[in-house]
Design a protein around this motif. Sequence first.
Motif, PDB file in Angstrom:
ATOM      1  N   PRO A  41      62.325  55.621  30.214  1.00 36.17           N
ATOM      2  CA  PRO A  41      63.398  56.523  30.630  1.00 36.17           C
ATOM      3  C   PRO A  41      63.803  57.548  29.568  1.00 36.17           C
ATOM      4  CG  PRO A  41      64.263  54.321  30.199  1.00 36.17           C
ATOM      5  CD  PRO A  41      62.768  54.229  30.117  1.00 36.17           C
ATOM      6  N   ASP A  42      63.491  57.298  28.303  1.00 32.99           N
ATOM      7  CA  ASP A  42      63.855  58.223  27.228  1.00 32.99           C
ATOM      8  C   ASP A  42      62.744  59.267  27.073  1.00 32.99           C
ATOM      9  OD1 ASP A  42      64.481  59.555  24.863  1.00 32.99           O
ATOM     10  OD2 ASP A  42      65.107  57.731  23.819  1.00 32.99           O
ATOM     11  N   ARG A  43      63.090  60.522  27.315  1.00 32.99           N
ATOM     12  CA  ARG A  43      62.094  61.599  27.252  1.00 32.99           C
ATOM     13  C   ARG A  43      61.468  61.724  25.872  1.00 32.99           C
ATOM     14  NH1 ARG A  43      64.098  65.640  24.431  1.00 32.99           N
ATOM     15  NH2 ARG A  43      66.328  65.925  24.305  1.00 32.99           N
ATOM     16  N   ARG A  44      62.208  61.346  24.821  1.00 34.39           N
ATOM     17  CA  ARG A  44      61.673  61.456  23.462  1.00 34.39           C
ATOM     18  C   ARG A  44      60.495  60.506  23.249  1.00 34.39           C
ATOM     19  NH1 ARG A  44      67.307  60.563  20.634  1.00 34.39           N
ATOM     20  NH2 ARG A  44      67.218  59.008  22.263  1.00 34.39           N
ATOM     21  N   VAL A  45      60.511  59.379  23.923  1.00 31.29           N
ATOM     22  CA  VAL A  45      59.398  58.429  23.831  1.00 31.29           C
ATOM     23  C   VAL A  45      58.168  59.022  24.511  1.00 31.29           C
ATOM     24  CG1 VAL A  45      58.598  56.135  24.535  1.00 31.29           C
ATOM     25  CG2 VAL A  45      60.944  56.436  23.668  1.00 31.29           C
ATOM     26  N   ARG A  46      58.366  59.575  25.711  1.00 27.03           N
ATOM     27  CA  ARG A  46      57.238  60.185  26.436  1.00 27.03           C
ATOM     28  C   ARG A  46      56.722  61.406  25.688  1.00 27.03           C
ATOM     29  NH1 ARG A  46      61.185  59.845  30.290  1.00 27.03           N
ATOM     30  NH2 ARG A  46      61.110  62.086  30.611  1.00 27.03           N
ATOM     31  N   TRP A  47      57.625  62.196  25.121  1.00 27.34           N
ATOM     32  CA  TRP A  47      57.253  63.394  24.375  1.00 27.34           C
ATOM     33  C   TRP A  47      56.406  63.031  23.150  1.00 27.34           C
ATOM     34  CZ3 TRP A  47      60.948  66.616  20.897  1.00 27.34           C
ATOM     35  CH2 TRP A  47      60.341  67.816  20.533  1.00 27.34           C
ATOM     36  N   ALA A  48      56.804  61.975  22.436  1.00 30.38           N
ATOM     37  CA  ALA A  48      56.035  61.534  21.268  1.00 30.38           C
ATOM     38  C   ALA A  48      54.615  61.159  21.680  1.00 30.38           C
ATOM     39  CB  ALA A  48      56.730  60.360  20.586  1.00 30.38           C
ATOM     40  N   PHE A  49      54.462  60.519  22.836  1.00 33.31           N
ATOM     41  CA  PHE A  49      53.117  60.173  23.298  1.00 33.31           C
ATOM     42  C   PHE A  49      52.351  61.437  23.700  1.00 33.31           C
ATOM     43  CE2 PHE A  49      49.873  58.889  26.308  1.00 33.31           C
ATOM     44  CZ  PHE A  49      49.247  57.893  25.595  1.00 33.31           C
TER      45      PHE A  49
ATOM     46  N   ASP B 190      60.595  66.244  32.233  1.00 34.26           N
ATOM     47  CA  ASP B 190      61.075  66.960  31.050  1.00 34.26           C
ATOM     48  C   ASP B 190      60.085  68.067  30.711  1.00 34.26           C
ATOM     49  OD1 ASP B 190      62.621  67.449  28.629  1.00 34.26           O
ATOM     50  OD2 ASP B 190      60.910  66.560  27.575  1.00 34.26           O
ATOM     51  N   PRO B 191      60.511  69.334  30.725  1.00 31.58           N
ATOM     52  CA  PRO B 191      59.583  70.440  30.474  1.00 31.58           C
ATOM     53  C   PRO B 191      58.919  70.389  29.099  1.00 31.58           C
ATOM     54  CG  PRO B 191      61.740  71.270  31.165  1.00 31.58           C
ATOM     55  CD  PRO B 191      61.855  69.793  31.031  1.00 31.58           C
ATOM     56  N   ARG B 192      59.627  69.916  28.071  1.00 42.13           N
ATOM     57  CA  ARG B 192      59.028  69.843  26.733  1.00 42.13           C
ATOM     58  C   ARG B 192      57.910  68.805  26.686  1.00 42.13           C
ATOM     59  NH1 ARG B 192      63.447  69.762  22.090  1.00 42.13           N
ATOM     60  NH2 ARG B 192      63.096  67.571  22.487  1.00 42.13           N
ATOM     61  N   THR B 193      58.095  67.720  27.399  1.00 37.24           N
ATOM     62  CA  THR B 193      57.057  66.687  27.440  1.00 37.24           C
ATOM     63  C   THR B 193      55.832  67.210  28.173  1.00 37.24           C
ATOM     64  OG1 THR B 193      58.713  64.936  27.357  1.00 37.24           O
ATOM     65  CG2 THR B 193      56.539  64.337  28.208  1.00 37.24           C
ATOM     66  N   ALA B 194      56.043  67.855  29.311  1.00 34.40           N
ATOM     67  CA  ALA B 194      54.923  68.430  30.070  1.00 34.40           C
ATOM     68  C   ALA B 194      54.217  69.508  29.252  1.00 34.40           C
ATOM     69  CB  ALA B 194      55.427  68.996  31.397  1.00 34.40           C
ATOM     70  N   ALA B 195      54.972  70.324  28.512  1.00 41.68           N
ATOM     71  CA  ALA B 195      54.367  71.371  27.683  1.00 41.68           C
ATOM     72  C   ALA B 195      53.539  70.767  26.552  1.00 41.68           C
ATOM     73  CB  ALA B 195      55.451  72.283  27.118  1.00 41.68           C
ATOM     74  N   ALA B 196      54.031  69.691  25.949  1.00 39.85           N
ATOM     75  CA  ALA B 196      53.267  69.024  24.889  1.00 39.85           C
ATOM     76  C   ALA B 196      51.968  68.454  25.439  1.00 39.85           C
ATOM     77  CB  ALA B 196      54.102  67.925  24.240  1.00 39.85           C
TER      78      ALA B 196
END
Length: 150
Positions: A84-92, A111-117
């Motif tokens: 549920p934490d976008r920062r965890v998904r973003w790090a991956f 989360d757009p930043r996660t999708a962009a990463a």
Amino acid sequence: MDRNVMIGPAVGFLVALPAPDQRGRGRGMDDRWTGLLHGLVVNTAAPSDVLIRLPGLEDDWVRRAVPRRSDLPPEVVDAILAHPDRRVRWAFAENAEADPAQRARLLDDPDPRTAAAAAANPALPPEDMRRLPDRAHVPEIPVNDRTIGC
């Protein structure tokens, strides 16, 4: 001493911890527990059930370091991708050593930043690259004899 023997008591402690939301956010952990958790993150013998629990803890470094490991078992990756934490998904999504197909699963992240990463992954499979302009609603413009997205 065997690494598995050394980690044994620590694993038992961590698995026995209540869920992070039950412990209350904002309470700091003292240095000895922080060190223990940081050690678990980098321990290649840490079991999957421990690695799944670590990103839910309040330590930001731990929360982001687990998804950046290069040796995550599939069940841990699945838990990270659904975290549920976008920062965890973003790090991956930023993990250059992760399987490109697994990172591509984050292209549809809310989360757009996660999708962009995930989209910035140079090893992204070509079929996933081709669908990105459609997701962004980029019109196709005819140029000479070719059609391109802009």
